[in-house]
Design a protein around this motif. Structure first.
Motif, PDB file in Angstrom:
ATOM      1  N   ALA A  19     -36.871 -29.269  -8.795  1.00 35.56           N
ATOM      2  CA  ALA A  19     -36.347 -28.444  -7.697  1.00 35.56           C
ATOM      3  C   ALA A  19     -37.307 -28.484  -6.510  1.00 35.56           C
ATOM      4  O   ALA A  19     -36.882 -28.617  -5.357  1.00 35.56           O
ATOM      5  CB  ALA A  19     -36.126 -27.009  -8.169  1.00 35.56           C
ATOM      6  N   ALA A  22     -36.924 -31.758  -4.769  1.00 36.89           N
ATOM      7  CA  ALA A  22     -35.697 -31.795  -3.964  1.00 36.89           C
ATOM      8  C   ALA A  22     -35.901 -31.049  -2.643  1.00 36.89           C
ATOM      9  O   ALA A  22     -35.445 -31.491  -1.590  1.00 36.89           O
ATOM     10  CB  ALA A  22     -34.534 -31.182  -4.751  1.00 36.89           C
ATOM     11  N   GLU A 198     -30.546 -30.698  -8.305  1.00 37.92           N
ATOM     12  CA  GLU A 198     -31.919 -31.177  -8.075  1.00 37.92           C
ATOM     13  C   GLU A 198     -32.204 -32.480  -8.819  1.00 37.92           C
ATOM     14  O   GLU A 198     -33.213 -33.136  -8.545  1.00 37.92           O
ATOM     15  CB  GLU A 198     -32.934 -30.088  -8.470  1.00 37.92           C
ATOM     16  N   PHE A 215     -29.964 -28.623  -0.710  1.00 41.81           N
ATOM     17  CA  PHE A 215     -31.280 -28.305  -0.182  1.00 41.81           C
ATOM     18  C   PHE A 215     -31.319 -28.484   1.338  1.00 41.81           C
ATOM     19  O   PHE A 215     -31.943 -27.691   2.038  1.00 41.81           O
ATOM     20  CB  PHE A 215     -32.324 -29.157  -0.925  1.00 41.81           C
TER      21      PHE A 215
END
Lengths: 226, 95
Positions: A19, A22, A198, A215
């Motif tokens: 995550a 990302a 992600e 994102f």
């Protein structure tokens, strides 16, 4: 200005690194948040990653929901802070009552891991603005307890208010009611989904880049160019 | 000291795939005649004091906020007499 997006690590989180990666690929600064923190370190948004927080003891997300960091996240989310819960993070958001309903054992009882096609139903949330409504994306899905359930009244309300954000296509992988893969709160700042955007942000690692939009949506939202 | 038992069960309208799997396994093992199986959780709390109304109110609050997810689960709270004779119905228990 670089947006600062916090990624919470609970004991048992698995996907916090992905995550954070990302977030970086989307042009923002990932900020590591620990489950014992009550201070969110001036982040502009928070991601609750996938994994098995606190070993999934009691119920998935049930113990994480009472962690110190979640006390602040819940308070700030109610005031509009963008929060994305992925997989176990979605379970935490439901346990925290930031999102309605609950995630239950897959109806076929098996852990499932596959590239999952989804339809983006709502492209107006803080995390989906870089998609268009009706767009079809493919991102990985991996869970044992991903069956979304809520009472009929809540399901009707979610549908009526456009709060079903993602729906499973091709097959329903876990028995989720009305093929629901992800939902949002009434304000659109809190989004939870079972599949993993992600893990689909770089061509190099496969599964395409369909997940990157989550994102970049958050980043554009935060720097005000959405 | 008092023992309080909390049983947590999925609400009747919530699918219980684990219970269904158990039910499907029973005939294979030679156990016939079971129409339905629901699987749940049981919590046994040893209270430091008596199980009076105030203590039970706290236990119910605990069940409501933590032990059960009332979106999908129901719970029941009951006091078990600590002086009761040991369970003699089965021989596999650990008590």
């Amino acid at each position: 200005m670089t947006a600062r997006i916090g990624v919470v690590t609970f004991p048992g989180s698995l996907d916090d690194r992905d995550a954070a990666r990302a977030v970086r690929l989307a042009g923002a600064e990932p900020v590591a948040l620990w489950h014992r923190d009550t201070d969110l370190r001036d982040v502009d948004a928070v991601i609750l990653p996938g994994g098995f927080s606190y070993g999934d003891y009691l119920r998935c997300g049930a113990i994480a929901r009472f962690s110190p960091v979640m006390g602040t996240v819940i308070e700030r989310a109610r005031a509009g802070l963008p929060v994305l819960g992925i997989c176990n993070g979605f379970q935490v958001l439901c346990e925290a009552h930031l999102l309605p309903g609950a995630l239950t054992r897959n109806d076929h009882l098996h852990f499932i891991c596959r590239d999952q096609r989804l339809r983006v139903e709502n492209a107006d949330t803080a995390w989906t603005r870089d998609y268009t409504a009706g767009q079809e994306i493919t991102i990985p899905l991996k869970n044992g307890e991903g069956g979304y359930v809520a009472d009929e009244h809540t399901l009707d309300e979610l549908e009526g208010e456009g709060r079903v954000v993602f729906r499973y296509l091709d097959l329903n992988p876990n028995g989720s009611r009305r093929d629901i893969a992800g939902i949002t709160n009434a304000a659109g700042n809190v989004v939870g989904l079972m599949p993993h955007p992600e893990h689909a942000v770089e061509d190099l690692t496969g599964s395409g880049t369909d997940g990157l939009g989550f994102f970049t949506s958050a980043v554009k939202n935060l720097v005000g160019i959405a | 000291m008092a023992r309080v038992v909390i049983d947590v069960m999925l609400k009747p309208e919530i699918l219980d795939p684990q219970g269904q799997a158990v039910q499907r396994a029973l005939p294979r093992l030679g156990f016939d005649g079971v129409a339905d199986v629901r699987q749940g959780k049981r919590f046994e709390l040893e209270l430091e004091g008596p199980a009076d109304e105030a203590a039970l109110a706290r236990v119910r609050e605990m069940a409501e906020t933590f032990l059960a997810n009332t979106v999908i689960e129901d719970f029941t709270v009951r006091v078990e007499e600590s002086t009761a004779p040991a369970d003699t119905a089965g021989t596999g228990g650990t008590r």
